[in-house]
Design an enzyme around this catalytic site. Structure first.
Site, PDB file in Angstrom:
ATOM      1  N   GLY A  72       0.883  -1.245   0.221  1.00  0.00           N
ATOM      2  CA  GLY A  72       0.143  -0.065   0.110  1.00  0.00           C
ATOM      3  C   GLY A  72       0.712   1.340   0.239  1.00  0.00           C
ATOM      4  O   GLY A  72       2.166   1.131  -0.177  1.00  0.00           O
ATOM      5  N   ASN A  73       0.259   2.347   0.245  1.00  0.00           N
ATOM      6  CA  ASN A  73       0.947   3.615   0.412  1.00  0.00           C
ATOM      7  C   ASN A  73       0.241   4.449   1.398  1.00  0.00           C
ATOM      8  O   ASN A  73      -0.825   4.273   1.735  1.00  0.00           O
ATOM      9  CB  ASN A  73       1.107   4.313  -1.040  1.00  0.00           C
ATOM     10  CG  ASN A  73      -0.083   4.664  -1.580  1.00  0.00           C
ATOM     11  OD1 ASN A  73      -0.806   5.502  -1.158  1.00  0.00           O
ATOM     12  ND2 ASN A  73      -0.376   4.063  -2.721  1.00  0.00           N
ATOM     13  N   ARG A  74       1.091   5.698   1.754  1.00  0.00           N
ATOM     14  CA  ARG A  74       0.406   6.516   2.738  1.00  0.00           C
ATOM     15  C   ARG A  74      -0.825   7.482   2.386  1.00  0.00           C
ATOM     16  O   ARG A  74      -1.063   8.257   3.173  1.00  0.00           O
ATOM     17  CB  ARG A  74       1.638   7.255   3.271  1.00  0.00           C
ATOM     18  CG  ARG A  74       2.780   6.322   3.946  1.00  0.00           C
ATOM     19  CD  ARG A  74       3.980   6.845   4.260  1.00  0.00           C
ATOM     20  NE  ARG A  74       3.643   7.969   5.322  1.00  0.00           N
ATOM     21  CZ  ARG A  74       4.437   8.875   5.670  1.00  0.00           C
ATOM     22  NH1 ARG A  74       6.051   8.748   5.185  1.00  0.00           N
ATOM     23  NH2 ARG A  74       4.494   9.957   6.472  1.00  0.00           N
ATOM     24  N   SER A  75      -1.115   7.309   1.219  1.00  0.00           N
ATOM     25  CA  SER A  75      -2.315   8.419   0.812  1.00  0.00           C
ATOM     26  C   SER A  75      -3.422   7.923   1.754  1.00  0.00           C
ATOM     27  O   SER A  75      -4.009   7.106   2.038  1.00  0.00           O
ATOM     28  CB  SER A  75      -2.908   8.111  -0.488  1.00  0.00           C
ATOM     29  OG  SER A  75      -3.864   8.656  -0.861  1.00  0.00           O
ATOM     30  N   ALA A  99      -3.630   8.048  -5.432  1.00  0.00           N
ATOM     31  CA  ALA A  99      -2.141   7.579  -5.414  1.00  0.00           C
ATOM     32  C   ALA A  99      -1.980   5.966  -5.694  1.00  0.00           C
ATOM     33  O   ALA A  99      -2.208   5.332  -4.928  1.00  0.00           O
ATOM     34  CB  ALA A  99      -1.608   7.829  -3.790  1.00  0.00           C
TER      35      ALA A  99
END
Ligand code: CTP
Length: 224
Positions: A30-33, A98
């Protein structure tokens, strides 16, 4: 007052939030968005009179008031399919998500176990580029991209605008103070032949300023 900015009756499609790329039933990339900027843009567009459809990645956010339709997705491929399904009915597309650039090549339907062979190697393959695919359509909506950059923001943004053939691009510097997952943000807004800096502000305020610029440019761009 924002109705005067000219999005009354305009159909706006927005994607927002991260995407999660599953590795096995319990793990993902995943990512931090947080999705906050995209949701703030959806709220501001609805406030400006637009008919808003929101494609949301996995986020813990309530649907903003006035948003006509929300489609929840998890992965980049699901987000791509949902956007492509809705884009023929959109006048403006805003890519605030994102999107993960890569996913794992082989999803394991069983939880990957520790074993004598040591740590597994993840093979990654590229996800479809939703923004580029929308911009390549003919006819196509007015297309607005986002870019998160850590350095040479204006230069990278201009290159991205041209490479992806966008009508507008909102670039933000990602550092420890602002950008991804923060509550405020600043944007470098660029379009073919021009640009404007939108100074640091809470995301809701910045989103209203951005939507006003999108409305003005869309009105000048739209086919008669
Ligand atoms: N984007 C997209 N689909 C992808 C990747 C990105 O729609 N698979 C969109 C994002 O929603 C954003 C824009 O493209 O509007 C910029 O994303 P970014 O990842 O910064 O751009 P890239 O072209 O992938 O460039 P780089 O990774 O080199 O910064």
């Amino acid at each position: 007052m924002w109705r005067e900015a000219g999005l009354g009756g305009v159909r706006v499609l927005i994607d927002a939030g991260p995407t999660y790329e599953d590795i096995d039933p319990v793990r993902f990339l995943g990512n931090r968005s947080s999705g906050k900027m995209g949701f703030a843009v959806a709220a501001a567009a609805a406030e400006a009179g637009a008919q808003v459809s929101l494609v949301a990645g996995p986020v813990a956010l309530a649907t903003p008031p006035g948003v006509a339709r929300r489609i929840d997705v998890r992965s980049a491929r699901q987000m791509h399919a949902a956007v492509m399904d809705a884009v023929a009915d959109a006048d403006v597309f805003i890519a605030a998500a994102a999107v993960a650039d890569w996913r794992v090549a082989d999803y394991s339907p069983r939880k990957i176990k520790k074993g004598p062979t040591g740590a597994p190697t993840l093979v990654l393959i590229e996800n479809p580029d939703i923004l580029a695919d929308v911009a390549a359509r003919d006819p196509r909506p007015f297309v607005v991209g986002f870019a998160a950059e850590t350095d040479r923001v204006a230069e990278h943004a201009r290159e991205k605008l041209e490479r992806k053939k966008l009508d507008m691009l909102a670039a933000n510097r990602v550092d420890e103070h602002a950008g991804i997952a923060a509550d405020d943000n600043a944007l470098e807004l660029i379009w073919p032949g021009g640009g404007e800096s939108l100074p640091r502000a809470p995301k809701a305020e910045l989103a209203r300023a951005l939507v006003a610029r999108i409305a003005a440019h869309y009105q000048a761009w739209k086919p008669v």
